[in-house]
Design a protein around this motif. Sequence first.
Motif, PDB file in Angstrom:
ATOM      1  N   ARG A 129       0.851  -1.192   0.000  1.00 27.80           N
ATOM      2  CA  ARG A 129       0.000   0.000   0.000  1.00 27.80           C
ATOM      3  C   ARG A 129       0.887   1.242   0.000  1.00 27.80           C
ATOM      4  O   ARG A 129       1.804   1.368   0.809  1.00 27.80           O
ATOM      5  N   THR A 130       0.648   2.172  -0.924  1.00 26.48           N
ATOM      6  CA  THR A 130       1.295   3.474  -0.915  1.00 26.48           C
ATOM      7  C   THR A 130       0.215   4.528  -0.673  1.00 26.48           C
ATOM      8  O   THR A 130      -0.952   4.207  -0.459  1.00 26.48           O
ATOM      9  N   ALA A 131       0.598   5.800  -0.745  1.00 25.23           N
ATOM     10  CA  ALA A 131      -0.362   6.867  -0.471  1.00 25.23           C
ATOM     11  C   ALA A 131      -1.486   6.913  -1.491  1.00 25.23           C
ATOM     12  O   ALA A 131      -2.609   7.314  -1.175  1.00 25.23           O
ATOM     13  N   THR A 132      -1.207   6.495  -2.714  1.00 23.47           N
ATOM     14  CA  THR A 132      -2.198   6.652  -3.783  1.00 23.47           C
ATOM     15  C   THR A 132      -2.630   5.354  -4.447  1.00 23.47           C
ATOM     16  O   THR A 132      -3.531   5.378  -5.277  1.00 23.47           O
ATOM     17  N   ALA A 133      -2.008   4.252  -4.107  1.00 23.01           N
ATOM     18  CA  ALA A 133      -2.321   3.020  -4.832  1.00 23.01           C
ATOM     19  C   ALA A 133      -2.001   1.789  -4.000  1.00 23.01           C
ATOM     20  O   ALA A 133      -1.317   1.854  -2.979  1.00 23.01           O
ATOM     21  N   ILE A 134      -2.513   0.660  -4.458  1.00 23.16           N
ATOM     22  CA  ILE A 134      -2.119  -0.658  -3.970  1.00 23.16           C
ATOM     23  C   ILE A 134      -1.396  -1.351  -5.112  1.00 23.16           C
ATOM     24  O   ILE A 134      -1.888  -1.396  -6.241  1.00 23.16           O
ATOM     25  N   TRP A 135      -0.205  -1.868  -4.823  1.00 25.41           N
ATOM     26  CA  TRP A 135       0.605  -2.552  -5.833  1.00 25.41           C
ATOM     27  C   TRP A 135       0.640  -4.043  -5.520  1.00 25.41           C
ATOM     28  O   TRP A 135       0.818  -4.442  -4.372  1.00 25.41           O
ATOM     29  N   ILE A 136       0.469  -4.860  -6.549  1.00 27.22           N
ATOM     30  CA  ILE A 136       0.436  -6.313  -6.400  1.00 27.22           C
ATOM     31  C   ILE A 136       1.366  -6.936  -7.426  1.00 27.22           C
ATOM     32  O   ILE A 136       1.355  -6.550  -8.599  1.00 27.22           O
ATOM     33  N   THR A 137       2.184  -7.883  -6.983  1.00 30.24           N
ATOM     34  CA  THR A 137       3.010  -8.638  -7.922  1.00 30.24           C
ATOM     35  C   THR A 137       2.237  -9.865  -8.385  1.00 30.24           C
ATOM     36  O   THR A 137       1.794 -10.681  -7.575  1.00 30.24           O
ATOM     37  N   ASN A 138       2.056  -9.987  -9.688  1.00 30.14           N
ATOM     38  CA  ASN A 138       1.397 -11.148 -10.287  1.00 30.14           C
ATOM     39  C   ASN A 138       2.497 -12.018 -10.888  1.00 30.14           C
ATOM     40  O   ASN A 138       2.933 -11.809 -12.015  1.00 30.14           O
ATOM     41  N   TYR A 139       2.932 -13.015 -10.108  1.00 30.94           N
ATOM     42  CA  TYR A 139       4.129 -13.770 -10.458  1.00 30.94           C
ATOM     43  C   TYR A 139       3.999 -14.511 -11.790  1.00 30.94           C
ATOM     44  O   TYR A 139       4.769 -14.279 -12.720  1.00 30.94           O
ATOM     45  N   ASN A 140       3.019 -15.391 -11.903  1.00 37.78           N
ATOM     46  CA  ASN A 140       2.880 -16.162 -13.140  1.00 37.78           C
ATOM     47  C   ASN A 140       2.461 -15.295 -14.316  1.00 37.78           C
ATOM     48  O   ASN A 140       2.779 -15.598 -15.469  1.00 37.78           O
ATOM     49  N   GLY A 141       1.752 -14.221 -14.046  1.00 37.06           N
ATOM     50  CA  GLY A 141       1.329 -13.315 -15.106  1.00 37.06           C
ATOM     51  C   GLY A 141       2.417 -12.388 -15.594  1.00 37.06           C
ATOM     52  O   GLY A 141       2.248 -11.700 -16.610  1.00 37.06           O
ATOM     53  N   GLY A 142       3.549 -12.344 -14.878  1.00 32.65           N
ATOM     54  CA  GLY A 142       4.664 -11.506 -15.301  1.00 32.65           C
ATOM     55  C   GLY A 142       4.318 -10.035 -15.350  1.00 32.65           C
ATOM     56  O   GLY A 142       4.621  -9.344 -16.329  1.00 32.65           O
ATOM     57  N   GLU A 143       3.733  -9.526 -14.245  1.00 29.86           N
ATOM     58  CA  GLU A 143       3.324  -8.133 -14.254  1.00 29.86           C
ATOM     59  C   GLU A 143       3.176  -7.587 -12.843  1.00 29.86           C
ATOM     60  O   GLU A 143       3.008  -8.341 -11.876  1.00 29.86           O
ATOM     61  N   LEU A 144       3.256  -6.244 -12.757  1.00 29.17           N
ATOM     62  CA  LEU A 144       2.877  -5.521 -11.551  1.00 29.17           C
ATOM     63  C   LEU A 144       1.525  -4.878 -11.821  1.00 29.17           C
ATOM     64  O   LEU A 144       1.298  -4.333 -12.907  1.00 29.17           O
ATOM     65  N   ARG A 171      -1.398  -2.157 -10.550  1.00 29.61           N
ATOM     66  CA  ARG A 171      -1.717  -0.996  -9.730  1.00 29.61           C
ATOM     67  C   ARG A 171      -3.227  -0.914  -9.557  1.00 29.61           C
ATOM     68  O   ARG A 171      -3.972  -0.895 -10.535  1.00 29.61           O
ATOM     69  N   VAL A 172      -3.661  -0.860  -8.297  1.00 33.80           N
ATOM     70  CA  VAL A 172      -5.089  -0.879  -7.973  1.00 33.80           C
ATOM     71  C   VAL A 172      -5.468   0.424  -7.268  1.00 33.80           C
ATOM     72  O   VAL A 172      -4.739   0.904  -6.395  1.00 33.80           O
ATOM     73  N   ASP A 173      -6.611   0.973  -7.629  1.00 31.16           N
ATOM     74  CA  ASP A 173      -7.154   2.150  -6.956  1.00 31.16           C
ATOM     75  C   ASP A 173      -7.782   1.698  -5.637  1.00 31.16           C
ATOM     76  O   ASP A 173      -8.744   0.918  -5.644  1.00 31.16           O
ATOM     77  N   PRO A 174      -7.273   2.168  -4.475  1.00 31.93           N
ATOM     78  CA  PRO A 174      -7.809   1.697  -3.198  1.00 31.93           C
ATOM     79  C   PRO A 174      -9.235   2.155  -2.925  1.00 31.93           C
ATOM     80  O   PRO A 174      -9.930   1.559  -2.096  1.00 31.93           O
ATOM     81  N   ALA A 175      -9.674   3.196  -3.594  1.00 37.57           N
ATOM     82  CA  ALA A 175     -11.035   3.690  -3.371  1.00 37.57           C
ATOM     83  C   ALA A 175     -12.064   2.851  -4.108  1.00 37.57           C
ATOM     84  O   ALA A 175     -13.103   2.471  -3.551  1.00 37.57           O
ATOM     85  N   SER A 176     -11.782   2.554  -5.380  1.00 30.49           N
ATOM     86  CA  SER A 176     -12.755   1.842  -6.204  1.00 30.49           C
ATOM     87  C   SER A 176     -12.477   0.353  -6.352  1.00 30.49           C
ATOM     88  O   SER A 176     -13.304  -0.383  -6.903  1.00 30.49           O
ATOM     89  N   ASN A 177     -11.294  -0.110  -5.858  1.00 30.09           N
ATOM     90  CA  ASN A 177     -10.871  -1.508  -6.037  1.00 30.09           C
ATOM     91  C   ASN A 177     -10.741  -1.892  -7.508  1.00 30.09           C
ATOM     92  O   ASN A 177     -10.866  -3.063  -7.864  1.00 30.09           O
ATOM     93  N   SER A 178     -10.501  -0.927  -8.361  1.00 23.89           N
ATOM     94  CA  SER A 178     -10.369  -1.210  -9.787  1.00 23.89           C
ATOM     95  C   SER A 178      -8.904  -1.168 -10.204  1.00 23.89           C
ATOM     96  O   SER A 178      -8.086  -0.456  -9.611  1.00 23.89           O
ATOM     97  N   VAL A 179      -8.568  -1.947 -11.219  1.00 22.97           N
ATOM     98  CA  VAL A 179      -7.205  -1.987 -11.736  1.00 22.97           C
ATOM     99  C   VAL A 179      -6.940  -0.731 -12.565  1.00 22.97           C
ATOM    100  O   VAL A 179      -7.664  -0.439 -13.516  1.00 22.97           O
ATOM    101  N   LEU A 180      -5.886   0.000 -12.188  1.00 21.35           N
ATOM    102  CA  LEU A 180      -5.517   1.214 -12.910  1.00 21.35           C
ATOM    103  C   LEU A 180      -4.536   0.935 -14.038  1.00 21.35           C
ATOM    104  O   LEU A 180      -4.605   1.561 -15.093  1.00 21.35           O
ATOM    105  N   SER A 181      -3.604   0.020 -13.805  1.00 20.24           N
ATOM    106  CA  SER A 181      -2.634  -0.300 -14.844  1.00 20.24           C
ATOM    107  C   SER A 181      -1.984  -1.637 -14.557  1.00 20.24           C
ATOM    108  O   SER A 181      -1.981  -2.121 -13.420  1.00 20.24           O
ATOM    109  N   ARG A 182      -1.427  -2.224 -15.610  1.00 19.31           N
ATOM    110  CA  ARG A 182      -0.663  -3.461 -15.522  1.00 19.31           C
ATOM    111  C   ARG A 182       0.669  -3.226 -16.212  1.00 19.31           C
ATOM    112  O   ARG A 182       0.703  -2.815 -17.374  1.00 19.31           O
ATOM    113  N   ILE A 183       1.750  -3.464 -15.491  1.00 20.51           N
ATOM    114  CA  ILE A 183       3.083  -3.181 -16.007  1.00 20.51           C
ATOM    115  C   ILE A 183       3.851  -4.494 -16.164  1.00 20.51           C
ATOM    116  O   ILE A 183       4.062  -5.207 -15.173  1.00 20.51           O
ATOM    117  N   PRO A 184       4.283  -4.844 -17.362  1.00 24.41           N
ATOM    118  CA  PRO A 184       5.032  -6.094 -17.548  1.00 24.41           C
ATOM    119  C   PRO A 184       6.336  -6.103 -16.740  1.00 24.41           C
ATOM    120  O   PRO A 184       7.064  -5.109 -16.719  1.00 24.41           O
TER     121      PRO A 184
END
Length: 254
Positions: free
Chosen positions: A25-40, A42-55
Amino acid sequence: AKIDPTTNTVVGSGDVAGTATRVMRTATAIWITNYNGGELIRVDPASNSVLSRIPFPGPDGLAKDGGTLIVSSYDERFVGRLDPASKQTTQRVGVGGNPTAVIVDDQFGIWAAVYDTGELVQIDPATFTVTQRVAVGAGPVGLALSPSGLWVANHEAGTVVKVDMATGEVLASVEVGAGPTEIVAVGGSMWVTVTDSGELVQIDGGSVDIVTRTPVGGTGMGGGPTGISAASGTLWVAVVSEQSVVRVDPDAIG
């Protein structure tokens, strides 16, 4: 899942990753490592929606360093600095093995646990080079900072080790049981999830003695407590086989 600490109920959830290994958890986002998916992710903590996926290849360890992220690639055996704005890895260094947890200290820089070599490596955040290697034991996977040093949970060795970051000296080692996974500092104690024995172990941060052992469920290979965090004056422990989060009052144990 989003939990309301006043009611201890899940108030929001969403599918984001099939193999999430770390959540930060950071001030503006929740970051999750998706190991098998090969990506990071970024989730909006207010809406629980995915903001971006970074390979990112085989991500596991995750930490924040200023406006960037420090991420370990278990599969490709390096630690990288990721710029969330550009979604680019701007620096990287090979660590000679499979890195798991990473942590950032203001004075002593970046540290990564290397699972297969049983080492901690120290990385200079400016030059992004390895400056020190410390043998800590088999299968290090969890790291935590306290005023007295850097703590390491060695999953294969069944130990927790305390390291002096200035000298690289191993100050103490304590056997905690089969499969310690994560560790967090609360007050003067270190709290360790011991996955295979299904216990939460409290270690005195000064004497490095075991103070308490608390069964939290899910005994057996890989089925017990794994992730742990401290918030709202309590400990939150994820128990794999029970598909639950256990809330523990550290002041009530003993």
